[in-house]
Motif scaffolding. Structure first.
Motif, mmCIF file in Angstrom:
data_model
loop_
_atom_site.group_PDB
_atom_site.id
_atom_site.type_symbol
_atom_site.label_atom_id
_atom_site.label_comp_id
_atom_site.label_asym_id
_atom_site.label_seq_id
_atom_site.Cartn_x
_atom_site.Cartn_y
_atom_site.Cartn_z
ATOM 1 N N ILE A 61 4.748 -8.904 16.747
ATOM 2 C CA ILE A 61 4.730 -9.280 15.617
ATOM 3 C C ILE A 61 4.482 -8.267 14.738
ATOM 4 O O ILE A 61 3.407 -7.910 14.694
ATOM 5 C CB ILE A 61 4.181 -10.613 15.313
ATOM 6 N N TRP A 62 5.286 -8.091 13.578
ATOM 7 C CA TRP A 62 4.886 -7.025 12.471
ATOM 8 C C TRP A 62 5.147 -7.598 11.194
ATOM 9 O O TRP A 62 5.999 -8.417 10.814
ATOM 10 C CB TRP A 62 5.909 -5.837 12.497
ATOM 11 N N LEU A 63 4.223 -7.133 10.182
ATOM 12 C CA LEU A 63 4.230 -7.640 8.992
ATOM 13 C C LEU A 63 4.930 -6.681 7.890
ATOM 14 O O LEU A 63 4.570 -5.455 7.971
ATOM 15 C CB LEU A 63 2.716 -7.763 8.061
ATOM 16 N N ILE A 64 6.030 -7.196 7.433
ATOM 17 C CA ILE A 64 7.004 -6.277 6.810
ATOM 18 C C ILE A 64 6.741 -6.436 5.228
ATOM 19 O O ILE A 64 6.733 -7.675 4.644
ATOM 20 C CB ILE A 64 8.502 -6.618 7.080
ATOM 21 N N ASN A 65 6.900 -5.527 4.503
ATOM 22 C CA ASN A 65 7.012 -5.599 3.017
ATOM 23 C C ASN A 65 5.588 -5.970 2.260
ATOM 24 O O ASN A 65 5.604 -6.393 1.256
ATOM 25 C CB ASN A 65 8.043 -6.238 2.581
ATOM 26 N N ALA A 66 4.594 -5.992 2.762
ATOM 27 C CA ALA A 66 3.489 -6.286 2.429
ATOM 28 C C ALA A 66 2.940 -5.020 1.472
ATOM 29 O O ALA A 66 2.806 -4.044 1.905
ATOM 30 C CB ALA A 66 2.199 -6.658 3.262
ATOM 31 N N ASN A 67 2.556 -5.354 0.154
ATOM 32 C CA ASN A 67 2.132 -4.305 -0.555
ATOM 33 C C ASN A 67 0.620 -4.006 -0.445
ATOM 34 O O ASN A 67 0.067 -4.789 -1.210
ATOM 35 C CB ASN A 67 2.699 -4.286 -2.051
ATOM 36 N N ILE A 68 -0.134 -2.984 0.006
ATOM 37 C CA ILE A 68 -1.449 -2.664 0.206
ATOM 38 C C ILE A 68 -1.356 -1.173 -0.602
ATOM 39 O O ILE A 68 -0.943 -0.247 -0.199
ATOM 40 C CB ILE A 68 -1.826 -2.388 1.366
ATOM 41 N N PRO A 69 -1.906 -1.158 -2.053
ATOM 42 C CA PRO A 69 -1.620 0.066 -2.682
ATOM 43 C C PRO A 69 -2.481 1.136 -2.183
ATOM 44 O O PRO A 69 -3.651 0.671 -1.521
ATOM 45 C CB PRO A 69 -2.177 -0.264 -4.245
ATOM 46 N N GLU A 70 -2.342 2.269 -2.422
ATOM 47 C CA GLU A 70 -3.088 3.435 -1.954
ATOM 48 C C GLU A 70 -4.590 3.103 -2.703
ATOM 49 O O GLU A 70 -5.025 2.857 -3.555
ATOM 50 C CB GLU A 70 -2.489 4.886 -2.204
ATOM 51 N N TYR A 71 -5.467 3.776 -1.726
ATOM 52 C CA TYR A 71 -7.059 3.887 -2.059
ATOM 53 C C TYR A 71 -7.125 5.243 -3.135
ATOM 54 O O TYR A 71 -6.749 6.118 -2.242
ATOM 55 C CB TYR A 71 -7.723 3.633 -0.948
ATOM 56 N N LEU A 72 -7.633 4.874 -4.166
ATOM 57 C CA LEU A 72 -7.837 5.875 -5.088
ATOM 58 C C LEU A 72 -8.698 7.205 -4.684
ATOM 59 O O LEU A 72 -8.231 8.185 -5.002
ATOM 60 C CB LEU A 72 -8.101 5.365 -6.511
ATOM 61 N N GLN A 73 -9.443 6.787 -4.249
ATOM 62 C CA GLN A 73 -10.757 7.727 -3.616
ATOM 63 C C GLN A 73 -10.409 8.644 -2.236
ATOM 64 O O GLN A 73 -10.876 9.531 -2.224
ATOM 65 C CB GLN A 73 -12.060 7.080 -3.449
ATOM 66 N N ALA A 74 -9.226 8.152 -1.823
ATOM 67 C CA ALA A 74 -8.851 8.964 -0.720
ATOM 68 C C ALA A 74 -7.960 10.072 -1.152
ATOM 69 O O ALA A 74 -7.066 9.960 -2.178
ATOM 70 C CB ALA A 74 -8.075 7.932 0.468
ATOM 71 N N ASN A 75 -7.786 11.137 -0.270
ATOM 72 C CA ASN A 75 -6.799 11.906 -0.639
ATOM 73 C C ASN A 75 -5.850 12.268 0.375
ATOM 74 O O ASN A 75 -4.958 11.391 0.198
ATOM 75 C CB ASN A 75 -7.701 13.663 -0.535
ATOM 76 N N ARG A 76 -5.612 13.059 1.106
ATOM 77 C CA ARG A 76 -4.720 13.394 1.797
ATOM 78 C C ARG A 76 -4.293 12.441 3.030
ATOM 79 O O ARG A 76 -3.508 12.366 3.731
ATOM 80 C CB ARG A 76 -4.446 14.834 2.442
ATOM 81 N N PHE A 77 -5.374 11.782 3.193
ATOM 82 C CA PHE A 77 -5.584 10.719 4.393
ATOM 83 C C PHE A 77 -5.320 9.315 3.968
ATOM 84 O O PHE A 77 -5.341 8.471 4.619
ATOM 85 C CB PHE A 77 -6.947 10.742 4.964
#
Length: 157
Positions: A61-77
């Protein structure tokens, strides 16, 4: 024995329209597989699950289309905001949910995303059937009548 410092359940995101748009039959608590930056972003509380749903792919079972915004302090990871996320369930639960979706035409809708007492991210998943327009109107009438009834009871005494 000394009691451990138990954390209270912290609700991060809630799908408030789900109970209005769907008739909920059953609920299941599922774990959710997140990367490190996703966990940090979810803890910030900017997650939305309003337009998301769960689907079965390859026996999972997969969760589709959930929006978890990018973490601001993370860089290329950093992570992709709307990528499909695997839900962690027992095989019996997966079979039960997939059977209901395939045979009875039901839908898997996320109701809540929260952190439990142990600090693990959990998703409250509902097995639901879509409401027709007249059902939605009926729900709204019942809600309005219960509000009006409460007002009348307070006014009387």
């Amino acid at each position: 024995m000394a009691e451990k410092n138990e954390r209270p359940i912290k609700v991060v995101a809630e799908n408030r329209k789900a109970r209005f748009n769907y008739a909920i039959e059953d609920t299941v608590e599922a774990g959710i597989a997140l990367t490190g930056t996703e966990v940090k972003s979810v803890r910030n509380g900017k997650t939305t699950i309003a337009e998301s749903y769960a689907d079965s792919r390859g026996g999972e079972i997969w969760l589709i289309n959930a929006n978890i915004p990018e973490y601001l302090q993370a860089n290329r990871f950093n992570h992709e905001p709307k990528r499909p996320r695997k839900l962690l369930l027992h095989r019996k639960q997966i079979n039960k949910l997939m059977g209901a979706v395939e045979r009875q035409g039901m839908t898997l809708i996320p109701l809540k995303l929260y952190f439990n007492e142990k600090g693990r991210a959990k998703l409250l998943l509902a097995l639901a059937k879509g409401k027709q327009l007249h059902d939605k109107r009926e729900t709204e009438k019942k809600r309005d009548w219960s509000k009006e009834k409460g007002r009348l009871m307070r006014a009387k005494g």
